[in-house]
Design a protein around this motif. Structure first.
Motif, short mmCIF file in Angstrom:
data_model
loop_
_atom_site.label_atom_id
_atom_site.label_comp_id
_atom_site.label_asym_id
_atom_site.label_seq_id
_atom_site.Cartn_x
_atom_site.Cartn_y
_atom_site.Cartn_z
N ASP B 1 -17.73 -14.28 60.16
CA ASP B 1 -18.15 -15.05 59.01
C ASP B 1 -18.47 -14.10 57.85
N THR B 2 -17.76 -14.26 56.74
CA THR B 2 -17.87 -13.33 55.63
C THR B 2 -19.24 -13.42 54.99
N ALA B 3 -19.89 -12.26 54.77
CA ALA B 3 -21.23 -12.25 54.21
C ALA B 3 -21.21 -12.54 52.71
N VAL B 4 -20.29 -11.86 52.00
CA VAL B 4 -20.14 -12.06 50.56
C VAL B 4 -18.67 -12.42 50.33
N SER B 5 -18.44 -13.60 49.80
CA SER B 5 -17.06 -14.03 49.61
C SER B 5 -16.81 -14.34 48.15
N GLN B 6 -15.61 -13.95 47.70
CA GLN B 6 -15.22 -14.15 46.31
C GLN B 6 -13.91 -14.91 46.27
N THR B 7 -13.78 -15.79 45.28
CA THR B 7 -12.52 -16.48 45.06
C THR B 7 -12.26 -16.62 43.57
N PRO B 8 -11.02 -16.48 43.12
CA PRO B 8 -9.85 -16.14 43.93
C PRO B 8 -9.77 -14.65 44.22
N LYS B 9 -8.96 -14.25 45.15
CA LYS B 9 -8.76 -12.84 45.44
C LYS B 9 -7.80 -12.21 44.43
N TYR B 10 -6.82 -12.98 44.01
CA TYR B 10 -5.86 -12.50 43.01
C TYR B 10 -5.76 -13.53 41.90
N LEU B 11 -5.71 -13.05 40.68
CA LEU B 11 -5.63 -13.94 39.52
C LEU B 11 -4.80 -13.27 38.44
N VAL B 12 -3.72 -13.93 38.05
CA VAL B 12 -2.89 -13.45 36.94
C VAL B 12 -2.95 -14.52 35.86
N ILE B 21 -14.52 -16.46 38.23
CA ILE B 21 -14.45 -15.93 39.60
C ILE B 21 -15.74 -16.35 40.28
N LYS B 22 -15.58 -16.94 41.46
CA LYS B 22 -16.75 -17.43 42.17
C LYS B 22 -17.21 -16.46 43.25
N CYS B 23 -18.50 -16.44 43.49
CA CYS B 23 -19.06 -15.57 44.53
C CYS B 23 -20.16 -16.30 45.27
N GLU B 24 -20.11 -16.16 46.59
CA GLU B 24 -21.13 -16.78 47.42
C GLU B 24 -21.56 -15.79 48.49
N GLN B 25 -22.86 -15.74 48.76
CA GLN B 25 -23.36 -14.91 49.86
C GLN B 25 -24.19 -15.76 50.81
N ASN B 26 -24.02 -15.48 52.11
CA ASN B 26 -24.74 -16.25 53.12
C ASN B 26 -25.76 -15.39 53.86
N LEU B 27 -26.24 -14.36 53.16
CA LEU B 27 -27.18 -13.42 53.77
C LEU B 27 -28.63 -13.73 53.45
#
Lengths: 114, 114
Positions: B1-12, B21-27
């Motif tokens: 389970d990813t502790a810090v996740s960002q989306t999108p990973k690639y953006l042109v 760019i979104k960021c979420e942490q579950n820590l």
């Protein structure tokens, strides 16, 4: 102005030998130093740190040396393993609580050859 | 389970567009950050956000605006994108104003402005 410098962009080492990654800094007020490891397509992960009151900190195969008079620190990896192949970032902080004040070097890509 | 996740990973995207760019942490960390790694590989902090207190690096253009709906999220919104905004953006989190050894990075978001 870059306050933390890693002058070697890359380093290749044979498996089992010692890897030495170097880092220099310019700000004598830096009080805490850290090394991060980064694999491709991943974020940096904390590896080892050292406070300015010490000149050496060891954690398993990883040892960080600090020479405050020379404003220089180094990371030693002994013995080097292929899984150690990654980019290593040196970072410095003005104090141990200042994660929002980390100054990073540009990284050194370590390749450990099997 | 990813502790810090960002989306999108690639953006042109094209110049002049607005993107997020979104960021979420579950820590359960109280502090979150955005870092930018430019083409020269410098990794520099842009923002840190701790318990509703936002600290902005004064070198960041005001086209960049962080938004934190709650302490588990710190999104990065960029208006009127410019070519020089092309970089890798890393989200990170740490214990409340903790040292760099408690900081966890996301995998990075590769932004390319054309």
């Amino acid at each position: 102005d870059q306050q933390v410098k890693q002058n070697s962009p890359s380093l290749s080492v044979q498996e089992g030998r010692i890897s030495i990654l170097n880092c220099d800094y310019t700000n004598s007020m830096f009080d805490y130093f850290l090394w991060y490891k980064k694999y491709p397509a991943e974020g940096p992960t904390f590896l080892i740190s050292i406070s300015s009151i010490k000149d050496k900190n060891e954690d398993g195969r990883f040892t960080v040396f600090l020479n405050k008079s020379a404003k220089h620190l180094s990371l030693h990896i002994v013995p080097s393993q292929p899984g150690d192949s990654a980019v290593y970032f040196c970072a410095a902080s003005l104090d141990q609580t200042g994660a929002n004040n980390l100054f990073f070097g540009t990284g050194t890509r370590l390749t450990v050859i099997p | 389970d990813t502790a810090v996740s960002q989306t999108p990973k690639y953006l042109v995207t094209q110049m002049g567009n607005d993107k997020s760019i979104k960021c979420e942490q579950n820590l359960g960390h109280d502090t979150m950050y955005w870092y930018k790694q430019d083409s020269k590989k410098f990794l520099k902090i842009m923002f840190s956000y701790n318990n509703k207190e936002l600290i902005i690096n004064e070198t960041v253009p005001n086209r960049f605006s962080p938004k934190s709906p709650d302490k588990a999220h710190l999104n990065l919104h960029i208006n009127s994108l410019e070519l020089g905004d092309s970089a890798v953006y890393f989200c990170a989190s740490s214990q409340a104003w903790g040292a760099g050894d408690t900081i966890y990075f996301g995998e990075g978001s590769w932004l390319t402005v054309v």
